[in-house]
Every structure is written in structure tokens, then in C-alpha cells.
Design a protein around this motif. Structure first.
Motif, mmCIF file in Angstrom:
data_model
loop_
_atom_site.group_PDB
_atom_site.id
_atom_site.type_symbol
_atom_site.label_atom_id
_atom_site.label_comp_id
_atom_site.label_asym_id
_atom_site.label_seq_id
_atom_site.Cartn_x
_atom_site.Cartn_y
_atom_site.Cartn_z
ATOM 1 N N THR A 27 -6.510 2.537 -0.898
ATOM 2 C CA THR A 27 -7.362 2.052 -1.979
ATOM 3 C C THR A 27 -6.484 1.834 -3.201
ATOM 4 N N LYS A 28 -6.526 0.614 -3.747
ATOM 5 C CA LYS A 28 -5.737 0.308 -4.939
ATOM 6 C C LYS A 28 -6.302 1.055 -6.137
ATOM 7 N N VAL A 29 -5.416 1.615 -6.921
ATOM 8 C CA VAL A 29 -5.819 2.351 -8.119
ATOM 9 C C VAL A 29 -6.424 1.397 -9.143
ATOM 10 N N GLU A 64 5.976 11.812 -7.181
ATOM 11 C CA GLU A 64 6.096 11.918 -5.726
ATOM 12 C C GLU A 64 4.928 11.263 -4.996
ATOM 13 N N ASP A 65 3.867 10.928 -5.704
ATOM 14 C CA ASP A 65 2.698 10.301 -5.092
ATOM 15 C C ASP A 65 2.898 8.800 -4.882
ATOM 16 N N LEU A 66 3.813 8.203 -5.633
ATOM 17 C CA LEU A 66 4.067 6.763 -5.550
ATOM 18 C C LEU A 66 5.169 6.501 -4.530
ATOM 19 N N LEU A 67 4.893 5.635 -3.556
ATOM 20 C CA LEU A 67 5.868 5.358 -2.506
ATOM 21 C C LEU A 67 6.161 3.861 -2.425
ATOM 22 N N PRO A 68 7.383 3.446 -2.799
ATOM 23 C CA PRO A 68 7.776 2.044 -2.648
ATOM 24 C C PRO A 68 8.088 1.753 -1.179
ATOM 25 N N LYS A 76 8.789 -8.584 -0.005
ATOM 26 C CA LYS A 76 9.196 -8.015 -1.290
ATOM 27 C C LYS A 76 8.761 -6.553 -1.363
ATOM 28 N N TRP A 77 9.290 -5.858 -2.348
ATOM 29 C CA TRP A 77 8.940 -4.454 -2.548
ATOM 30 C C TRP A 77 7.534 -4.344 -3.126
ATOM 31 N N LYS A 78 6.785 -3.383 -2.593
ATOM 32 C CA LYS A 78 5.477 -3.016 -3.136
ATOM 33 C C LYS A 78 5.392 -1.499 -3.093
ATOM 34 N N SER A 79 4.344 -0.958 -3.667
ATOM 35 C CA SER A 79 4.163 0.491 -3.605
ATOM 36 C C SER A 79 2.685 0.829 -3.531
ATOM 37 N N PHE A 80 2.426 2.054 -3.098
ATOM 38 C CA PHE A 80 1.059 2.560 -3.037
ATOM 39 C C PHE A 80 1.101 4.048 -3.338
ATOM 40 N N ARG A 81 -0.042 4.580 -3.666
ATOM 41 C CA ARG A 81 -0.164 6.013 -3.937
ATOM 42 C C ARG A 81 -0.525 6.733 -2.641
#
Length: 150
Positions: A27-29, A64-68, A76-81
Motif C-alpha cells: 500500500t502506497k503511503v 530501516e522501513d524503507l527498502l529501495p 529504475k530504482w523505486k522503494s516501498f515501506r
């Protein structure tokens, strides 16, 4: 293996992401929408010019909750929680031939390969375009125009 929110931690995710392409449902923040991301941290599947960035992902961070991750679809690079993950499908799970869950059939496997190839093609096209722009800029600086090169 399909991991659900209650049994996911950063180290487990890093292990599976390094092995190959994984599917993350989260789920996107920003807008609370659900997303599915095909991603990896496997250096063999990330363009070499971006692979060095992986080293930093394994170092301790403030958040530490954010993971690229490398998005196979967009290249491309993205990240999620991590705390916002709904489910996480490992590389082995994505490549199964059974119907143990959504998106495990051969069409999903073909889509993964297609997206990876498309992302690599787009990346190479961007690199070539940037090289051409750099060449033109260098020639302009040196006072060389396109006609004099021919």
C-alpha cells in the motif's frame, strides 16, 4: 514462498531480492492505493551502471522501513515501506508451474521476462541518447558542427 505482513523483515526480503525477481504487493503511503511491483536486487538483472548502488542498501540506515529495489517493469530504482507490504512472492514462487496463487501461471513468467527485456532495451536506448547528446555538446564546445564531421 509467499510471505505475508506478519512474517516479513528486512533481512528476509534482502535475501530473496538478491536471488532474483520478486513480486511485492504493498500500500502506497502517499495515496493509500495498492500496488504490485516486480523487483530485484540481483546484480545480474540490474544494468551494471546501477548495480554498485546495491552496496548501500545492505548498510544500516536511519529508516530501516524503507527498502529501495530495482523495478523490472520501469527499469529504475523505486522503494516501498516494509510495514506497508501486503504480500511478498519469492523468485521460486513466481516461477512455479502450479496455481497456488494469483499470477503464478506461465503468462506471468512470460510477462516477467518481457518486462525485464523491455526495461533493459529502454535503458540502453536512454544510454545511447545521452551519449549522443554528450557528443553533440562536446562538439559544440569545441566549435565542431555536424556538417564538418561528415
Amino acid at each position: 514462498m509467499i510471505l505475508l505482513q506478519n512474517n516479513i523483515d528486512r533481512q528476509i526480503l534482502l535475501k530473496f531480492l538478491a536471488e532474483g525477481i520478486c513480486q511485492v504487493s504493498f500500500t502506497k503511503v502517499k495515496d493509500n492505493t495498492n500496488r504490485i511491483l516486480l523487483c530485484t536486487l540481483d546484480v545480474k538483472q540490474i544494468p551494471s551502471s546501477f548495480a554498485k548502488a546495491i552496496e548501500g542498501i545492505y548498510k544500516p540506515t536511519i529508516d530501516e522501513d524503507l527498502l529501495p529495489v530495482w523495478d523490472i517493469t520501469d527499469g529504475k530504482w523505486k522503494s516501498f515501506r516494509i510495514s506497508k507490504i501486503n504480500s511478498f512472492r519469492t523468485p521460486d514462487e513466481l516461477l512455479k508451474n502450479d496455481k497456488s496463487g494469483p499470477d503464478t501461471d506461465s503468462s506471468q513468467k512470460q510477462e516477467i521476462v518481457k518486462r525485464k527485456n523491455d526495461a533493459n532495451k529502454k535503458f540502453q536506448e536512454r544510454v545511447e541518447k545521452l551519449k549522443e547528446q554528450a557528443k553533440q555538446a562536446k562538439n559544440k564546445i569545441n566549435g565542431v558542427n555536424d556538417e564538418s564531421e561528415a
